[in-house]
Design a protein around this motif. Sequence first.
Motif, PDB file in Angstrom:
ATOM      1  N   GLU A  35       0.838  -1.204   0.000  1.00  0.00           N
ATOM      2  CA  GLU A  35       0.000   0.000   0.000  1.00  0.00           C
ATOM      3  C   GLU A  35       0.873   1.254   0.000  1.00  0.00           C
ATOM      4  O   GLU A  35       0.568   2.234  -0.681  1.00  0.00           O
ATOM      5  N   PHE A  36       1.953   1.222   0.753  1.00  0.00           N
ATOM      6  CA  PHE A  36       2.875   2.355   0.813  1.00  0.00           C
ATOM      7  C   PHE A  36       3.498   2.609  -0.560  1.00  0.00           C
ATOM      8  O   PHE A  36       3.594   3.748  -1.003  1.00  0.00           O
ATOM      9  N   GLY A  37       3.902   1.538  -1.247  1.00  0.00           N
ATOM     10  CA  GLY A  37       4.461   1.674  -2.589  1.00  0.00           C
ATOM     11  C   GLY A  37       3.457   2.264  -3.560  1.00  0.00           C
ATOM     12  O   GLY A  37       3.792   3.133  -4.380  1.00  0.00           O
ATOM     13  N   LEU A  38       2.218   1.803  -3.482  1.00  0.00           N
ATOM     14  CA  LEU A  38       1.157   2.350  -4.331  1.00  0.00           C
ATOM     15  C   LEU A  38       0.964   3.829  -4.039  1.00  0.00           C
ATOM     16  O   LEU A  38       0.872   4.648  -4.963  1.00  0.00           O
ATOM     17  N   GLN A  39       0.932   4.204  -2.765  1.00  0.00           N
ATOM     18  CA  GLN A  39       0.732   5.608  -2.404  1.00  0.00           C
ATOM     19  C   GLN A  39       1.889   6.475  -2.899  1.00  0.00           C
ATOM     20  O   GLN A  39       1.683   7.608  -3.337  1.00  0.00           O
ATOM     21  N   ALA A  71      -9.811  -1.493  -0.270  1.00  0.00           N
ATOM     22  CA  ALA A  71     -10.077  -0.125   0.205  1.00  0.00           C
ATOM     23  C   ALA A  71      -8.918   0.808  -0.156  1.00  0.00           C
ATOM     24  O   ALA A  71      -9.147   1.953  -0.552  1.00  0.00           O
ATOM     25  N   ALA A  72      -7.685   0.320  -0.029  1.00  0.00           N
ATOM     26  CA  ALA A  72      -6.522   1.144  -0.380  1.00  0.00           C
ATOM     27  C   ALA A  72      -6.537   1.492  -1.866  1.00  0.00           C
ATOM     28  O   ALA A  72      -6.288   2.638  -2.248  1.00  0.00           O
ATOM     29  N   LEU A  73      -6.839   0.511  -2.689  1.00  0.00           N
ATOM     30  CA  LEU A  73      -6.909   0.753  -4.130  1.00  0.00           C
ATOM     31  C   LEU A  73      -8.028   1.743  -4.453  1.00  0.00           C
ATOM     32  O   LEU A  73      -7.842   2.665  -5.249  1.00  0.00           O
ATOM     33  N   GLU A  79      -8.404   9.550  -5.224  1.00  0.00           N
ATOM     34  CA  GLU A  79      -7.438  10.659  -5.244  1.00  0.00           C
ATOM     35  C   GLU A  79      -7.110  11.060  -6.679  1.00  0.00           C
ATOM     36  O   GLU A  79      -7.053  12.251  -7.000  1.00  0.00           O
ATOM     37  N   LEU A  80      -6.854  10.074  -7.505  1.00  0.00           N
ATOM     38  CA  LEU A  80      -6.500  10.351  -8.899  1.00  0.00           C
ATOM     39  C   LEU A  80      -7.677  10.962  -9.654  1.00  0.00           C
ATOM     40  O   LEU A  80      -7.505  11.893 -10.440  1.00  0.00           O
ATOM     41  N   ALA A  81      -8.868  10.450  -9.410  1.00  0.00           N
ATOM     42  CA  ALA A  81     -10.059  10.993 -10.076  1.00  0.00           C
ATOM     43  C   ALA A  81     -10.295  12.449  -9.670  1.00  0.00           C
ATOM     44  O   ALA A  81     -10.628  13.291 -10.515  1.00  0.00           O
TER      45      ALA A  81
END
Length: 103
Positions: A35-39, A71-73, A79-81
Amino acid sequence: MEEDDGACRIGDLFVSDLHVSTRIYQDVPMEGDAEFGLQQAVDLALERRVERFHMTGDVLDKSKNQSRPVAALSRVMEELATAEIAVITMNSPSCRNHQRRRV
């Protein structure tokens, strides 16, 4: 694409095989690393004001997931939207094939 402040947006940011899950290494007591890497990737996309954020390969680690990685995804996609960054995904069939071999 020219912005109001004169800065130029870059077009695309690609990430691949994120394998977002509650815990990547089951025998190591560390959670949230994927999740940290994705963020971090999303933060870079927001900072650079990309137009498109591509997620390819195995975005989620399993075909059936607990609620935390989903939920993280969902949170980062929101955020991106909000930043008007298009999200493009292309799943890899490797996870599905891997699951078939293991059954």
